[in-house]
Scaffold this motif. Structure first.
Motif, PDB file in Angstrom:
ATOM      1  N   PHE A  10      11.187   8.728  -3.559  1.00 15.32           N
ATOM      2  CA  PHE A  10       9.929   8.120  -4.170  1.00 15.32           C
ATOM      3  C   PHE A  10       8.997   8.974  -5.129  1.00 15.32           C
ATOM      4  CE2 PHE A  10       7.007   4.744  -3.721  1.00 15.32           C
ATOM      5  CZ  PHE A  10       5.568   5.252  -3.636  1.00 15.32           C
ATOM      6  N   GLN A  70      -0.150  -5.403  -2.446  1.00 15.61           N
ATOM      7  CA  GLN A  70       0.287  -6.195  -3.436  1.00 15.61           C
ATOM      8  C   GLN A  70       1.517  -6.926  -3.218  1.00 15.61           C
ATOM      9  OE1 GLN A  70       0.997  -3.261  -6.732  1.00 15.61           O
ATOM     10  NE2 GLN A  70      -1.118  -3.058  -7.177  1.00 15.61           N
ATOM     11  N   THR A  71       2.374  -6.509  -2.510  1.00 11.89           N
ATOM     12  CA  THR A  71       3.610  -7.043  -2.072  1.00 11.89           C
ATOM     13  C   THR A  71       3.276  -8.262  -1.048  1.00 11.89           C
ATOM     14  OG1 THR A  71       4.664  -5.258  -2.190  1.00 11.89           O
ATOM     15  CG2 THR A  71       5.835  -6.907  -0.971  1.00 11.89           C
ATOM     16  N   GLN A  84      -1.464   0.356  -1.549  1.00 13.97           N
ATOM     17  CA  GLN A  84      -1.665  -0.503  -2.600  1.00 13.97           C
ATOM     18  C   GLN A  84      -0.279  -1.396  -2.785  1.00 13.97           C
ATOM     19  OE1 GLN A  84      -2.429   1.966  -5.929  1.00 13.97           O
ATOM     20  NE2 GLN A  84      -4.647   2.073  -5.553  1.00 13.97           N
ATOM     21  N   THR A  85       0.751  -0.586  -2.433  1.00 12.27           N
ATOM     22  CA  THR A  85       2.086  -1.300  -2.891  1.00 12.27           C
ATOM     23  C   THR A  85       2.192  -2.234  -1.619  1.00 12.27           C
ATOM     24  OG1 THR A  85       2.734   0.953  -3.610  1.00 12.27           O
ATOM     25  CG2 THR A  85       4.496  -0.929  -2.919  1.00 12.27           C
ATOM     26  N   GLN A 109       9.044  -2.124  -6.905  1.00 14.09           N
ATOM     27  CA  GLN A 109       8.025  -1.691  -5.764  1.00 14.09           C
ATOM     28  C   GLN A 109       8.133  -2.398  -4.428  1.00 14.09           C
ATOM     29  OE1 GLN A 109       5.689   1.313  -5.999  1.00 14.09           O
ATOM     30  NE2 GLN A 109       7.358   1.843  -7.480  1.00 14.09           N
ATOM     31  N   MET A 110       8.413  -3.566  -4.741  1.00 18.19           N
ATOM     32  CA  MET A 110       8.345  -4.718  -3.436  1.00 18.19           C
ATOM     33  C   MET A 110       9.400  -4.350  -2.536  1.00 18.19           C
ATOM     34  SD  MET A 110       7.057  -8.320  -4.696  1.00 18.19           S
ATOM     35  CE  MET A 110       8.173  -8.952  -5.936  1.00 18.19           C
ATOM     36  N   TRP A 160      10.179  -1.252  -1.789  1.00 23.73           N
ATOM     37  CA  TRP A 160       9.647  -0.252  -0.883  1.00 23.73           C
ATOM     38  C   TRP A 160       8.759  -0.824   0.045  1.00 23.73           C
ATOM     39  CZ3 TRP A 160      11.008   4.749  -0.984  1.00 23.73           C
ATOM     40  CH2 TRP A 160      11.658   5.301  -2.054  1.00 23.73           C
ATOM     41  N   ALA A 161       7.937  -1.654  -0.126  1.00 22.07           N
ATOM     42  CA  ALA A 161       6.914  -2.367   0.779  1.00 22.07           C
ATOM     43  C   ALA A 161       7.620  -2.821   1.899  1.00 22.07           C
ATOM     44  CB  ALA A 161       5.996  -3.090   0.113  1.00 22.07           C
ATOM     45  N   LYS A 194      -1.338   5.076  -2.299  1.00 23.51           N
ATOM     46  CA  LYS A 194      -0.161   4.571  -2.975  1.00 23.51           C
ATOM     47  C   LYS A 194       0.530   3.502  -2.192  1.00 23.51           C
ATOM     48  CE  LYS A 194       2.624   3.922  -6.546  1.00 23.51           C
ATOM     49  NZ  LYS A 194       2.110   3.028  -7.595  1.00 23.51           N
ATOM     50  N   MET A 195       1.073   3.847  -0.791  1.00 23.29           N
ATOM     51  CA  MET A 195       1.523   3.023   0.016  1.00 23.29           C
ATOM     52  C   MET A 195       0.518   1.852   0.294  1.00 23.29           C
ATOM     53  SD  MET A 195       3.420   5.728   2.854  1.00 23.29           S
ATOM     54  CE  MET A 195       4.431   4.571   3.460  1.00 23.29           C
TER      55      MET A 195
END
Lengths: 374, 367
Positions: free
Chosen positions: A240, A312-313, A308-309, A223-224, A226-227, A305-306
């Motif tokens: 995605f 978090q990253t 959050q991702t 996921q990281m 993506w971010a 979702k974007m």
């Protein structure tokens, strides 16, 4: 006198400016397309093991990729390269070099000892792609080519993939050089690995390596990545997958716009990342999972979702690891230069920062199936 | 003695623009001991009034002297003064011939062909320059007009191709640079603005007037300087501080379809600009020194100057790294101060004093 001068000038220009003076013939050149830097193996002289992939000109008509690999060791990169020139009897020519690969082990010594020769060389293009490899870097130079494209060319295409003009990684040599010289930005290099696919071997992108100062620190994956791509404004070519109302929906981002806003509150920097994404829904697990009525809800779910991702990253990479590969420091120095000048160290200021993300998504297309159907 | 005008104001404008833009296009930390920063592009935008002020002494002198060159006017005041001024300006133009050629030779021998002798490129450039001197002022300016169009269009093309690589995060505010940085940038730009030398020598040779041409140059050239500095910073950012020839590096990453690496265009522009500058400087150097040369030796003056310039350029190129002269902004500011400000004003003052003396001395009545 004038005629004599005219004659001398014509002769000098003709002789000197038509490459007659000193240029070696093509067959005496080692046209280097790819370079792999590894640690010298045990038993070899300590230092670097260099492998170069050189174009092998042929007079026959052939559809095969024609390249040669040459290997040498040396205490420094340049010593190893000169050994190759000596062994081949040809002079290396770097103007066509497309990739330089470094193994993870050799980068533990720091990026600068590996990179110094390449940055000094006037032949080497400043937009040559750099990458880190899992395992031996030389293995990447023997992956399968594509038609007339040799392995180095295939790797360069992979690193430059996409319609987006955004530089996906900070992997071009000039970007790496720029980030090495400033204390307010860290660099990333793509991480490449070799994967067996059937009988062949192909290069794959295994993640993004983040550096702190000039040493690799950790790898972004899952996921990281993506971010990371979103923050750089890169519309990832992967699908995605978003769970929506219990069903999986696959979509592809068509465009990403990212802007970093920085503010200083009570002496502490606050960053807001604003993302605007346009995407196409390509597949849903259930018929009518996404309809015109629930499209706003879908867009909201995707935006959340974007956010959050990304948060978090940033929490993991920026706030915990103190690694600034997202250009937050560069944004701060541009938007609040007076405040930045008061800081003694950007890395020590990172723990004081707060970050948040605000995303806005619009679904452009949902394919041939009519989302208006009720 | 007034000269028949042989060049147009437009041609002079083209030459002045070419001369100044090529100098900045080929900016090097080695030559200027200063890395490109945010204050440089701002200083370029603020440059026009300073360029106009720099030319004021030359125009003050011209008002007094009429359409004659600075050397001719000095001779009209007194022969010893004329000889001294001719020698000084001759040396100045010799320096203006040697510097761009040696810098180009240094660029080629450090970047493109390190194995070549430092004598090679000065010889290659100055031999045709000597031939250009033989063809005369008009030919050089006609060529310069053509070269200026080619060079400026090439520059604009390189910048256009680099636009997608502009990174806004590389552009920092110039207002937060250390105190004095903007002043330093301005002084650096002024120390390299030596086009007034040409203005001092050519007042009678320009059809349409020197003022128009210089005014156009003072307003337009800084825009191109801004474009060059801004492009380098926007594309390379902090990486420009590591590069000896930042614009050349930036041109090297330019890409148009399958056409990669436009640094060859930047190098070609440099060669053309250096050829035009060295030809004109050599011609004007010869013109200054001709009255000081015995008649029998005059046919050998041009070959002697060409040989001396070649030797000096080769030496300067070979010792560029340790030769403090090339780093010296104070030296160049000194040249500007003496040649472009002090000497013209001194000559104007001496001319005014001579005029006043003639007015005060009563006319002797005829018998």
């Amino acid at each position: 006198m004038k005629r004599l001068l005219c004659l001398l000038v014509s002769a000098a220009l003709t002789a000197c400016l038509t490459a007659c003076g000193g240029a070696p013939p093509l067959k005496e050149r080692l046209i280097v397309e790819g370079i792999a830097v590894d640690e010298a193996a045990e038993g070899e002289e300590e230092g670097f093991a260099l492998t170069v992939q050189a174009y092998a000109p042929s007079s026959e008509n052939t559809t095969h990729n024609r390249y040669q690999l040459f290997r040498a060791t040396g205490k420094t990169v340049y010593e190893a390269l000169r050994t190759i020139d000596q062994n081949t009897g040809r002079e290396s020519f770097f103007a066509d070099t497309q990739v330089i690969l470094f193994s993870a082990a050799v980068l533990e010594r720091g990026l600068w000892p590996n990179l110094d020769f390449f940055m000094r060389s006037s032949e080497m293009g400043n937009n040559v792609c750099l990458a880190m490899t899992k395992g031996k870097a030389a293995d990447l130079l023997t992956v399968e080519g594509q038609g007339d494209r040799m392995p180095a060319g295939v790797l360069a295409d992979m690193l430059h993939y996409g319609k987006s003009k955004v530089e996906r990684f900070s992997g071009e040599m000039m970007t790496v050089g720029a980030r090495l010289t400033v204390p307010y930005a860290d660099l990333t290099l793509p991480l490449l690995a070799v994967e067996r696919q059937g009988e062949g071997r192909r290069a794959v992108l295994a993640g993004v390596t983040c550096f702190i100062d000039d040493r690799p620190a950790f790898v972004l994956n899952g996921q990281m990545t993506w971010a990371y791509n979103w923050i750089r404004g890169y519309a990832d070519e992967r699908a995605f997958v978003l769970p929506f109302r219990g069903e999986l929906c696959a979509l592809r981002f068509q465009r990403i716009q990212a802007a970093i806003e920085s503010a200083v509150e009570e002496g502490r920097p606050r960053f807001t990342l604003r993302l605007k994404a346009g995407c196409n829904v390509s597949e849903t697990a259930a018929f009518q999972a996404v309809t015109l009525e629930n499209l706003p809800e879908f867009e909201t779910a995707l935006a959340k979702k974007m956010e959050q991702t990304v948060e978090q990253t940033l929490q993991t990479v920026f706030l915990q690891q103190h690694c600034d590969v997202f250009d937050l420091g560069r944004s701060l120095i541009q938007q609040h230069p007076a405040y930045f000048q008061t800081l003694s160290s950007w890395r020590q200021t990172i723990p004081l920062c707060t970050v948040q993300c605000e995303a806005e998504v619009s679904v452009k297309r949902a394919g041939q199936l009519d989302v208006n159907r009720r | 003695m007034s000269r028949r005008p042989v060049i147009g104001a437009g041609q002079l404008f083209c030459y002045l623009l070419l001369s100044r833009v090529v100098l900045t296009l080929t900016y090097s930390i080695n030559f200027n001991a200063h890395t490109i920063g945010p204050t440089d592009w701002l200083a370029a935008l603020l440059l026009p009034p300073f360029l106009l002020a720099l030319a004021l002494p030359a125009f003050v002198l011209r008002r007094r002297s009429g359409p004659v060159s600075v050397c001719e006017y000095a001779f009209s005041l007194s022969k010893p003064l004329g000889r001294a001024v001719s020698l000084l300006y001759g040396a100045g133009f010799f320096l203006l011939t040697v510097l761009p050629v040696s810098r180009f030779s240094f660029f080629v021998t450090s970047t493109l062909q390190p194995e070549k002798s430092p004598l090679f490129f000065p010889l290659l450039l100055l031999l045709p320059a000597c031939y250009a001197v033989c063809r005369g002022l008009e030919a050089i300016f006609r060529l310069s007009a053509l070269l200026s169009v080619v060079c400026l269009l090439s520059l604009l093309a390189i910048v256009a191709v680099l636009l997608p690589r502009f990174d806004s995060l590389n552009i920092l505010s110039p207002f937060y640079e250390p105190r004095g940085a903007l002043g330093l940038s301005l002084l650096l730009l002024l120390s390299n603005s030596l086009e007034v030398f040409v203005v001092l020598m050519l007042p009678g040779a320009v059809r349409g007037g020197v003022k128009k041409a210089y005014l156009g140059y003072a307003l337009v050239a800084p825009l191109f300087l801004f474009l060059i500095f801004y492009t380098v910073l926007a594309v390379l950012g902090p990486y420009s501080a590591l590069q000896m020839f930042p614009f050349y590096t930036a041109a090297g990453v330019a890409k148009v379809g399958e056409l990669r690496n436009l640094s060859a265009v930047a190098a070609a522009v440099w060669i053309l600009g250096v050829f035009a500058k060295s030809s004109l400087s050599l011609l004007l150097c010869r013109r200054c020194l001709l009255p000081l040369t015995p008649k029998a030796a005059r046919p050998f003056l041009l070959p002697a100057l060409g040989a001396a310039a070649t030797a000096c350029a080769a030496w300067n190129s070979a010792t560029m790294a340790e030769n403090k002269l090339n780093f010296s902004m104070p030296l160049m500011l000194g040249v500007v101060g003496v040649y472009l400000i002090a000497l013209p004003l001194l000559l104007a003052a001496l001319g005014k004093r001579k005029e006043n003396r003639h007015r005060e001395t009563p006319a002797v009545p005829a018998r």
